[in-house]
Design an enzyme around this catalytic site. Structure first.
Site, PDB file in Angstrom:
ATOM      1  CG  HIS A   1       4.326  -1.969   1.961  1.00 31.40           C
ATOM      2  ND1 HIS A   1       3.048  -2.179   2.041  1.00 31.40           N
ATOM      3  CD2 HIS A   1       5.048  -2.414   2.958  1.00 31.40           C
ATOM      4  CE1 HIS A   1       2.792  -3.001   2.999  1.00 31.40           C
ATOM      5  NE2 HIS A   1       3.946  -3.425   3.582  1.00 31.40           N
TER       6      HIS A   1
ATOM      7  CE  LYS B   1       0.352   0.039  10.125  1.00 34.26           C
ATOM      8  NZ  LYS B   1       0.055  -1.498  10.526  1.00 34.26           N
TER       9      LYS B   1
ATOM     10  CB  VAL C   1       1.416   6.297   4.158  1.00 34.37           C
ATOM     11  CG1 VAL C   1       0.425   6.782   3.338  1.00 34.37           C
ATOM     12  CG2 VAL C   1       2.698   6.931   3.921  1.00 34.37           C
TER      13      VAL C   1
ATOM     14  CB  SER D   1      -1.078  -5.781   4.396  1.00 33.69           C
ATOM     15  OG  SER D   1       0.152  -5.083   3.909  1.00 33.69           O
TER      16      SER D   1
ATOM     17  CG  HIS E   1      -0.202  -0.213   2.637  1.00 33.70           C
ATOM     18  ND1 HIS E   1       0.668   0.661   2.996  1.00 33.70           N
ATOM     19  CD2 HIS E   1      -0.324  -1.148   3.440  1.00 33.70           C
ATOM     20  CE1 HIS E   1       1.173   0.124   4.142  1.00 33.70           C
ATOM     21  NE2 HIS E   1       0.443  -0.933   4.373  1.00 33.70           N
TER      22      HIS E   1
END
Lengths: 284, 284
Positions: B37, B149, B176, B186, B34
């Site tokens: 990454h 994160k 993000v 994910s 996503h």
């Protein structure tokens, strides 16, 4: 020969050697050198362009009741011996340099450290694996040298390097012995003259195990029992057995039946001194 | 962009890049990319001459009752996205390549992994530290990229690298988020549309914690309690709290009193999906 004490300094020296295209050999030690250490340094000298010896009495591999404080140290003598063996650089860090405040990371090799010395020195191999990995990361050598006298240590370090994909070669070197057979060890210095004689029971036990195998006894358990019975009288009653084990040379698992070869490993206390030895025994 | 599956192949590719004098950046991932990454890959592209992405759903960081089997996978989509982000090489090994028979070496970062996620996923960080160290040794990058994160993961990897003297730089990148505030993960793909709405409670909790601090509440325990009370109603009753913690940004120890700044970290389950988020809160 140069002696450095900080990680920044050793990295700078090694980087300079690398820039000249030199290969790097590392001999990790706790100092108080004997012929065993020197044989590693000489081999490193043959195989590499630049030879580093680390000299660090690593606290994380000593148990609470072990000889950390009393471990023999003689930096001046060690430096002379290393220089004569052709060493380029000694790395001798402080404990704070290696384990600063907030230190909390350890490497464990699991199955292989449960038996033999691991049973009696539970934190020992965790400390060995951790300090070796740190030294490998600090020096980034092409090859690192270990003696077979500390056989379980050699196999644990080999396994760690393989499992963690550390990019270097581990070179295992033969045990160096006194003329009468006693394996060289910095701890031999603890022995009284009477104990020194009794300590021959270790190397004699290895020879005796081979005789037992030659006589047709292929059971690991039976060889172990016979060697245990042998040790008392052969040491004049001075040796207390910690373990005698007949194991697979790579996995270090106890062997029920010896097919081709096995390693016999033993640890005994002579007075207050803990000594270890090992050897390969082969089925003819 | 090349895709390789063996350690020998990735080492050959990286060695070729090194020989050309290129710097190497590594982005370790479990795939199903996503924007989070991609932000790591783009930064790696900016900082380095050669960018490697590892894609490996690492079994040693999943607990027995976790979602290893169901973890989302889509190699073709991932390869396209990585190529567009400017990645040079994907390393996608098999489980057997990374953990061959006889594998038994693990790295543990101790104090920092006891709280937060470590309390609920006891083997998790041992698996994370171990696979990261293996990847670092295999690729030998100059820099490796991790998202904030997974804040505890980032701090554990940083501490491991520092403690074990691994010769590389860890780069931590901002979380993000979706336009409405949900942190990209994910695992968001597991959420139903109702759960997706409820999942906003995580980012809302971070904002609420800052409001509490702004209102003069500097007790970590009190902020924690207030956020716990907030989560139920704010998620329409769909969120079950695993933990809410107010911790020191580096040691991850719970903070009695917030002097300058703290990290608030939380994990909740929305239905069967476990989600985490964290943020810095600052005393004005």
């Amino acid at each position: 020969m140069k002696i450095v004490h900080t990680i920044a300094d050793i990295r700078a020296s090694v980087a300079a050697a690398r820039l000249e295209g030199k290969t790097i050999g590392l001999v990790p030690t706790m100092g108080y050198f004997h012929e065993g250490h020197l044989s590693l340094m000489r081999q490193a000298r043959k195989d590499n362009d630049f030879v580093v010896v680390s000299l660090f009495v690593n606290p994380t591999q000593f148990g609470a009741n072990e000889d950390l404080r009393d471990y023999p140290r003689d930096m001046d003598r060690d430096a002379l011996m290393a220089e004569e063996a052709g060493v380029d650089l000694i790395f001798s860090p402080s404990v704070e340099e290696m384990y600063p405040e907030g230190y909390q990371t350890y490497v464990a090799v699991e199955e292989m450290t449960k038996g033999l010395c691991g049973e009696f020195r539970s934190v020992h191999f965790r400390g060995v694996a951790t300090v070796c990995l740190k030294l490998f990361n600090i020096v980034q050598p092409d090859r690192a040298y270990f003696g077979r006298k500390d056989y379980q240590q050699l196999k644990v370090v080999e396994r760690m390097v393989k499992n963690l994909n550390v990019p270097l070669e581990i070179v295992g070197m033969p045990t160096v012995r006194e003329p009468d057979g006693l394996a060289m060890s910095s701890r031999n210095t603890y022995l009284s003259s009477e104990e020194r004689k009794a300590a021959l029971v270790l190397s004699k036990s290895l020879a005796y195990a081979q005789e037992l195998l030659d006589s047709g006894i292929t059971s690991g358990a039976e060889i172990q029992r016979e060697v245990e019975v042998f040790i008392g009288p052969a040491s004049g009653g001075l040796a207390r057995i910690e373990y005698v084990s007949v194991v697979h040379p790579e996995t270090l698992e106890c062997l029920d039946r010896i097919e081709n070869e096995a390693v016999i490993a033993l640890a005994v206390r002579i007075g207050k001194t803990r000594l270890i030895d090992n050897g390969v025994i082969r089925n003819a």
